[in-house]
Design an enzyme around this catalytic site. Structure first.
Site, PDB file in Angstrom:
ATOM      1  N   ASN A   9      55.232   5.224 -35.344  1.00 42.27           N
ATOM      2  CA  ASN A   9      54.815   4.901 -33.879  1.00 42.27           C
ATOM      3  C   ASN A   9      54.440   3.326 -33.963  1.00 42.27           C
ATOM      4  O   ASN A   9      53.383   2.936 -34.605  1.00 42.27           O
ATOM      5  CB  ASN A   9      53.473   5.728 -33.910  1.00 42.27           C
ATOM      6  CG  ASN A   9      52.744   5.185 -32.460  1.00 42.27           C
ATOM      7  OD1 ASN A   9      53.337   4.638 -31.816  1.00 42.27           O
ATOM      8  ND2 ASN A   9      51.622   5.788 -32.111  1.00 42.27           N
ATOM      9  N   TRP A  10      55.350   2.643 -33.312  1.00 39.09           N
ATOM     10  CA  TRP A  10      55.249   1.141 -33.420  1.00 39.09           C
ATOM     11  C   TRP A  10      54.188   0.613 -32.517  1.00 39.09           C
ATOM     12  O   TRP A  10      53.814  -0.598 -32.638  1.00 39.09           O
ATOM     13  CB  TRP A  10      56.717   0.452 -33.199  1.00 39.09           C
ATOM     14  CG  TRP A  10      57.665   0.680 -34.442  1.00 39.09           C
ATOM     15  CD1 TRP A  10      57.330   1.206 -35.694  1.00 39.09           C
ATOM     16  CD2 TRP A  10      59.019   0.143 -34.379  1.00 39.09           C
ATOM     17  NE1 TRP A  10      58.564   0.959 -36.292  1.00 39.09           N
ATOM     18  CE2 TRP A  10      59.533   0.430 -35.623  1.00 39.09           C
ATOM     19  CE3 TRP A  10      59.934  -0.410 -33.248  1.00 39.09           C
ATOM     20  CZ2 TRP A  10      60.918   0.318 -35.977  1.00 39.09           C
ATOM     21  CZ3 TRP A  10      61.239  -0.428 -33.658  1.00 39.09           C
ATOM     22  CH2 TRP A  10      61.672  -0.164 -35.009  1.00 39.09           C
ATOM     23  N   LYS A  11      53.828   1.566 -31.846  1.00 37.26           N
ATOM     24  CA  LYS A  11      52.783   0.969 -30.681  1.00 37.26           C
ATOM     25  C   LYS A  11      53.184  -0.149 -29.860  1.00 37.26           C
ATOM     26  O   LYS A  11      54.547  -0.398 -29.616  1.00 37.26           O
ATOM     27  CB  LYS A  11      51.508   0.736 -31.146  1.00 37.26           C
ATOM     28  CG  LYS A  11      50.927   1.880 -32.199  1.00 37.26           C
ATOM     29  CD  LYS A  11      49.682   2.032 -32.548  1.00 37.26           C
ATOM     30  CE  LYS A  11      49.348   3.193 -33.482  1.00 37.26           C
ATOM     31  NZ  LYS A  11      47.937   3.518 -33.924  1.00 37.26           N
ATOM     32  N   HIS A  95      48.339  10.802 -27.573  1.00 35.88           N
ATOM     33  CA  HIS A  95      47.855   9.623 -28.521  1.00 35.88           C
ATOM     34  C   HIS A  95      46.263   9.506 -28.193  1.00 35.88           C
ATOM     35  O   HIS A  95      45.937   9.153 -26.899  1.00 35.88           O
ATOM     36  CB  HIS A  95      48.803   8.577 -28.724  1.00 35.88           C
ATOM     37  CG  HIS A  95      48.360   7.856 -29.785  1.00 35.88           C
ATOM     38  ND1 HIS A  95      47.210   7.104 -30.095  1.00 35.88           N
ATOM     39  CD2 HIS A  95      48.957   7.983 -31.142  1.00 35.88           C
ATOM     40  CE1 HIS A  95      47.433   6.318 -31.377  1.00 35.88           C
ATOM     41  NE2 HIS A  95      48.334   7.262 -32.029  1.00 35.88           N
ATOM     42  N   GLU A  97      44.957   6.916 -28.358  1.00 34.20           N
ATOM     43  CA  GLU A  97      44.615   5.467 -27.863  1.00 34.20           C
ATOM     44  C   GLU A  97      44.964   5.601 -26.525  1.00 34.20           C
ATOM     45  O   GLU A  97      44.616   4.942 -25.288  1.00 34.20           O
ATOM     46  CB  GLU A  97      45.927   4.432 -28.356  1.00 34.20           C
ATOM     47  CG  GLU A  97      45.273   3.998 -29.854  1.00 34.20           C
ATOM     48  CD  GLU A  97      46.363   3.484 -30.744  1.00 34.20           C
ATOM     49  OE1 GLU A  97      47.326   3.320 -30.314  1.00 34.20           O
ATOM     50  OE2 GLU A  97      45.969   3.577 -31.944  1.00 34.20           O
ATOM     51  N   GLU A 167      45.545  13.995 -36.024  1.00 34.50           N
ATOM     52  CA  GLU A 167      45.157  12.670 -36.148  1.00 34.50           C
ATOM     53  C   GLU A 167      43.632  12.393 -35.857  1.00 34.50           C
ATOM     54  O   GLU A 167      43.198  12.390 -34.733  1.00 34.50           O
ATOM     55  CB  GLU A 167      45.838  11.671 -35.178  1.00 34.50           C
ATOM     56  CG  GLU A 167      47.395  11.696 -35.527  1.00 34.50           C
ATOM     57  CD  GLU A 167      47.999  10.425 -34.954  1.00 34.50           C
ATOM     58  OE1 GLU A 167      48.791   9.949 -35.733  1.00 34.50           O
ATOM     59  OE2 GLU A 167      47.716   9.849 -33.703  1.00 34.50           O
ATOM     60  N   GLY A 173      44.267   3.550 -37.756  1.00 35.10           N
ATOM     61  CA  GLY A 173      44.215   2.195 -37.881  1.00 35.10           C
ATOM     62  C   GLY A 173      42.891   1.462 -38.289  1.00 35.10           C
ATOM     63  O   GLY A 173      42.671   0.264 -38.321  1.00 35.10           O
ATOM     64  N   SER A 213      46.084   6.200 -40.846  1.00 37.18           N
ATOM     65  CA  SER A 213      45.973   5.290 -41.924  1.00 37.18           C
ATOM     66  C   SER A 213      47.175   5.692 -43.209  1.00 37.18           C
ATOM     67  O   SER A 213      46.615   6.015 -44.566  1.00 37.18           O
ATOM     68  CB  SER A 213      44.779   5.197 -42.580  1.00 37.18           C
ATOM     69  OG  SER A 213      44.038   4.410 -41.647  1.00 37.18           O
ATOM     70  N   GLY A 234      51.439   4.699 -38.054  1.00 35.24           N
ATOM     71  CA  GLY A 234      51.274   3.745 -36.983  1.00 35.24           C
ATOM     72  C   GLY A 234      51.549   2.135 -38.032  1.00 35.24           C
ATOM     73  O   GLY A 234      52.507   1.722 -38.135  1.00 35.24           O
ATOM     74  N   GLY A 235      50.424   1.526 -38.402  1.00 36.74           N
ATOM     75  CA  GLY A 235      50.243   0.404 -39.112  1.00 36.74           C
ATOM     76  C   GLY A 235      51.488   0.272 -40.161  1.00 36.74           C
ATOM     77  O   GLY A 235      52.248  -0.571 -40.144  1.00 36.74           O
TER      78      GLY A 235
END
Ligand code: PGA
Length: 257
Positions: A9-11, A95, A97, A167, A173, A213, A234-235
């Site tokens: 997930n590159w956001k 998600h 976010e 999640e 993150g 993470s 993600g990251g």
């Protein structure tokens, strides 16, 4: 056995050039892991380009969000048909976010899930407890509330294609990962709940990822858990070497199964 799905997930990251470079490196580094399903969720602007560069590979395309409608006057929104048009297989929905920063509630997420299934997109439905909920011993209550509400109008035939991402919000993150035992406990609880809602056959086939993470160093332990069928990253998915290392960790984890 359920095929593990490792998704990036590159956001809100990566230009077209960054995206193309990433795919080139990734494809060369995951050749020896055909047993793992891999998906990339770039920003909308890079979907078509990433789709082109993935052609002929086994890596699937995912969107990070979508609108539930067919078409119409919804400035700034992207429809399910548009995602099909660029050959998306998956769409991430719910998600945290989106829930936190864009006010998405379970009703809206439910409508999006319905639209995804109607358009032959496979939703990756994200659910997870907040820091406060975990500390109030209310993790299961939070997961149950979200899952029941998000799936409230979803039929059995549709549920069998669903992917769930567990999640924990406090792990996203933050560099704080749920321990493999905690992650497994959450995933097992969600699977049991799917069993209550749709029966044990569906519960056995639904894939449940862990997200929060995930890194090359912790991926193998997390992905070796019985009820964890992949990762939503993600990251660490922004770097193709790190993301490929997570895919390889998933392949090693599968060997222990
Ligand atoms: P993270 O994000 O890996 O950076 O914690 C996971 C996610 O938001 O899906």
């Amino acid at each position: 056995m359920r095929t593990k799905l490792v998704a990036a997930n590159w956001k809100m990251h990566k230009t077209l050039r960054d995206s193309k470079e990433f795919v080139g490196v990734l494809l060369s580094q995951i050749k020896n892991t055909p047993e793992i399903e891999v998906a990339l969720a770039p920003p909308f602007t890079a979907l078509a380009t990433v789709g082109e560069t993935l052609k002929g590979s086994r890596v699937r395309l995912a969107a990070q969000n979508m609108h539930f409608g067919g078409q119409g006057a919804y400035t700034g929104e992207i429809s399910p048909a548009m995602l099909r048009d660029v050959a998306c297989t998956y769409v991430i929905l719910g998600h945290s976010e989106r829930r936190q920063h864009f006010g998405e509630d379970d009703d809206l997420i439910n409508r999006k899930l319905v639209a995804a299934f109607e358009n032959q997109l496979i939703p990756i439905l994200c659910v997870g407890e907040s820091f406060q909920e975990r500390h109030a011993q209310a993790t299961e209550k939070a997961l149950e509330r979200q899952l029941r509400a998000d799936l409230k109008t979803i039929a059995v035939e549709q549920a069998s294609r669903l992917v769930i991402a567990y999640e924990p919000v406090w792990a996203i993150g933050t560099g704080e990962t749920a321990s493999p035992t905690d992650a497994e406990q959450g995933a097992r609880f969600l699977r049991e709940l799917v069993g209550l809602l749709y029966g044990s056959k569906i519960a056995e086939s639904v894939r449940i990822q862990y997200g929060g993470s995930v890194k090359p160093e912790n991926a193998e332990d997390l992905l070796s858990q019985l009820n964890i069928d992949g990762a939503l990253v993600g990251g660490a998915s922004l770097d193709p070497h790190q993301f490929a290392a997570i895919v390889r960790a998933a392949a090693r984890a599968m060997k222990h199964a």
